[in-house]
Design an enzyme around this catalytic site. Structure first.
Site, mmCIF file in Angstrom:
data_model
loop_
_atom_site.group_PDB
_atom_site.id
_atom_site.type_symbol
_atom_site.label_atom_id
_atom_site.label_comp_id
_atom_site.label_asym_id
_atom_site.label_seq_id
_atom_site.Cartn_x
_atom_site.Cartn_y
_atom_site.Cartn_z
ATOM 1 N N ARG A 1 51.492 -39.913 14.309
ATOM 2 C CA ARG A 1 52.040 -38.879 15.185
ATOM 3 C C ARG A 1 53.463 -39.265 15.557
ATOM 4 N NH1 ARG A 1 52.108 -41.985 19.677
ATOM 5 N NH2 ARG A 1 50.346 -43.374 20.049
ATOM 6 N N ARG B 1 61.106 -45.966 30.118
ATOM 7 C CA ARG B 1 60.142 -44.933 30.506
ATOM 8 C C ARG B 1 60.108 -44.846 32.033
ATOM 9 N NH1 ARG B 1 54.892 -45.125 26.461
ATOM 10 N NH2 ARG B 1 55.995 -45.813 24.581
#
Length: 465
Positions: free
Chosen positions: A293, A339
């Site tokens: 992915r 993040r």
């Protein structure tokens, strides 16, 4: 078949990211939302929105029947699963195909091959990709005990069907093995419905290196370089960068070619990431897993190469051939990604949902922020705490660190707590600045960070406000 209308079966920043690539390719977007996500940024940007269920993921973003039915009702050509949720669910990909929907990702076979860690390891071995010493499969403690003796402690127990850090236990001594085996088995069964484990030698001084690949249905496979994702907390990546520092050119090329070789031999098509564990003491790398992915950290690669990975996924899924060879791909500078999560540093990094009352994001040259947040947005308690990804591009690593520090200083968030202070703390540490990274480094840095927080005890100074 060119994709003209895409159904996006995801949320948050990756949904926004997919929409932006679709706009460049003139693809109409239909967004799946839960009741909790009706008023998100992605919902505002999509051409059309369809509610697929209540906030709970199992009733919405993991509800295959609701997603397929909604995509068909919207007359979509394809479904993009993003990352997480159903992105690596072979059954979901199969159902998309059975209903005439293009699954934006690899084949069902590829997902199955790489989704089972034991099969993935067997294929890696078959195609000459290095593997750490370990077992094939373990279902009984007695087998684990014998293999651990053969391999030598410390060892790592891992769930065969696992991911995301679940079903993993480090065992440093024989006396710890039985408890670790039982706990890992139980956790794997609860998380994946499969308690099968495998065992491998645990590498103390390790780095996590991954290679981004793209492959089409015509047999073309290229790599877009490697990323260093060693800075992890509880097996979750926190800071990523590209390229990986401190590798010899020969070692770098060997890692890249191992990833291309694996993808080519399984006839992979789409974007994918081959992950390796790097033994820094021995200067050897070993296959870890392949993610079938788009990765959360894909932007650092995009900034180095100028290639839109999501757009390439869509082109490949639509039957197009890669428009370039390996020699055409050029790498420029250094990129770092932090993040940004809704977490409370003063409370053990517990999730911090709630309304964002202030959102002042840094702006400027070579600063990219992939996010779904804005002032007034309410972070729901039902999903992952990721608010966005702050990505910096500069000429070299030292310049990228300085640029990221300035960007973090200018990032102001109020109403919720964030992990921005942790990023600031880590980036100023001498070990980080000189590239002395390992998969264990961040856990130690967090302990040091916690002591620093306890000393200052000023909530506003640790929330990014």
């Amino acid at each position: 078949m060119r994709i003209s209308r895409l159904f996006i079966a995801n949320r948050g920043e990756i949904a926004v990211r997919i929409i932006r690539s679709c706009r460049k390719l003139h693809i109409e977007t239909v967004l799946a939302v839960s009741d909790a996500d009706r008023n998100t940024l992605a919902a505002k940007l999509a051409d059309r929105v369809i509610c697929i269920g209540p906030p709970k993921s199992s009733d919405s973003y993991l509800n295959i029947n609701a997603i397929i039915t909604s995509a068909l009702a919207a007359q979509a050509d394809a479904i993009h699963p993003g990352y997480g949720f159903l992105s690596e669910d072979a059954n979901f990909a199969r159902m998309c195909n059975e209903h005439g929907l293009i699954f934006v990702g690899p084949s069902v076979k590829n997902i199955q091959q790489m989704g089972n860690k034991l099969e993935a390891r067997a294929l890696a071995r078959q195609f000459g990709v290095p593997l750490a010493q370990g077992s094939v499969t373990i279902s009984k403690f007695q087998d684990a005990s014998q293999i651990a003796e053969d391999v030598g402690y410390p060892v790592l127990l891992k769930a065969a069907a696992g991911g995301g850090g679940r079903g993993i236990r480090i065992v440093r001594e024989k006396s710890e093995l039985q408890t670790a085996f039982e706990n890992a088995s139980a956790e794997a069964m609860a998380a994946f419905g499969d308690n099968t484990l495998y065992l491998e030698r645990f590498i103390e001084n390790a780095r996590h290196i991954e290679v981004q690949i793209l492959a089409d249905s015509y047999g073309n496979v290229v790599h877009l370089g490697e990323r260093d994702c060693s800075l992890q907390r509880r097996y979750q990546k926190v800071i990523e960068e590209a390229p990986a520092s401190g590798l010899t050119q020969q070692l770098r090329e060997e890692i890249q070619q191992a990833a291309v070789r694996l993808a080519g031999n399984i006839s992979y098509q789409s974007a994918g990431t081959v992950e390796f564990i790097m033994d820094m003491d021995r200067e050897k790398f070993y296959f870890l897993e392949m993610n079938t992915r788009v990765q959360v950290e894909h932007p650092v690669t995009e900034l180095l190469t100028g290639i839109d990975i999501v757009a390439e996924q869509l082109r490949i899924a639509g039957g197009e051939e890669l428009g370039y060879s390996q020699d055409d791909i050029k790498f420029s500078g250094w990129a770092i990604e932090c993040r940004i999560n809704a977490e409370s540093p003063l409370n053990g990094f517990l999730p911090s949902p709630g309304q964002i009352t202030r959102w002042e994001a840094p702006q400027g040259p070579d600063i990219r922020l992939d996010t779904h947040c804005f002032a007034g947005y309410t972070v729901p308690p039902y999903y992952d705490s990721l608010l966005g990804k702050l990505i910096i591009h500069a000429t070299d690593r030292a310049a990228a660190i300085r640029h990221m520090q300035l960007a973090l200083d200018g990032f102001k968030v109020a109403g919720i707590d964030t992990n921005i202070p942790l990023h600031k703390f880590v980036l100023q540490q001498p070990e980080y600045q000189r590239g002395a990274l390992s998969t264990r480094y961040l856990e130690k840095a967090v302990e040091k960070f916690a002591r620093w927080l306890t000393a200052i005890k000023t909530p506003a100074s640790v929330s990014g406000r």
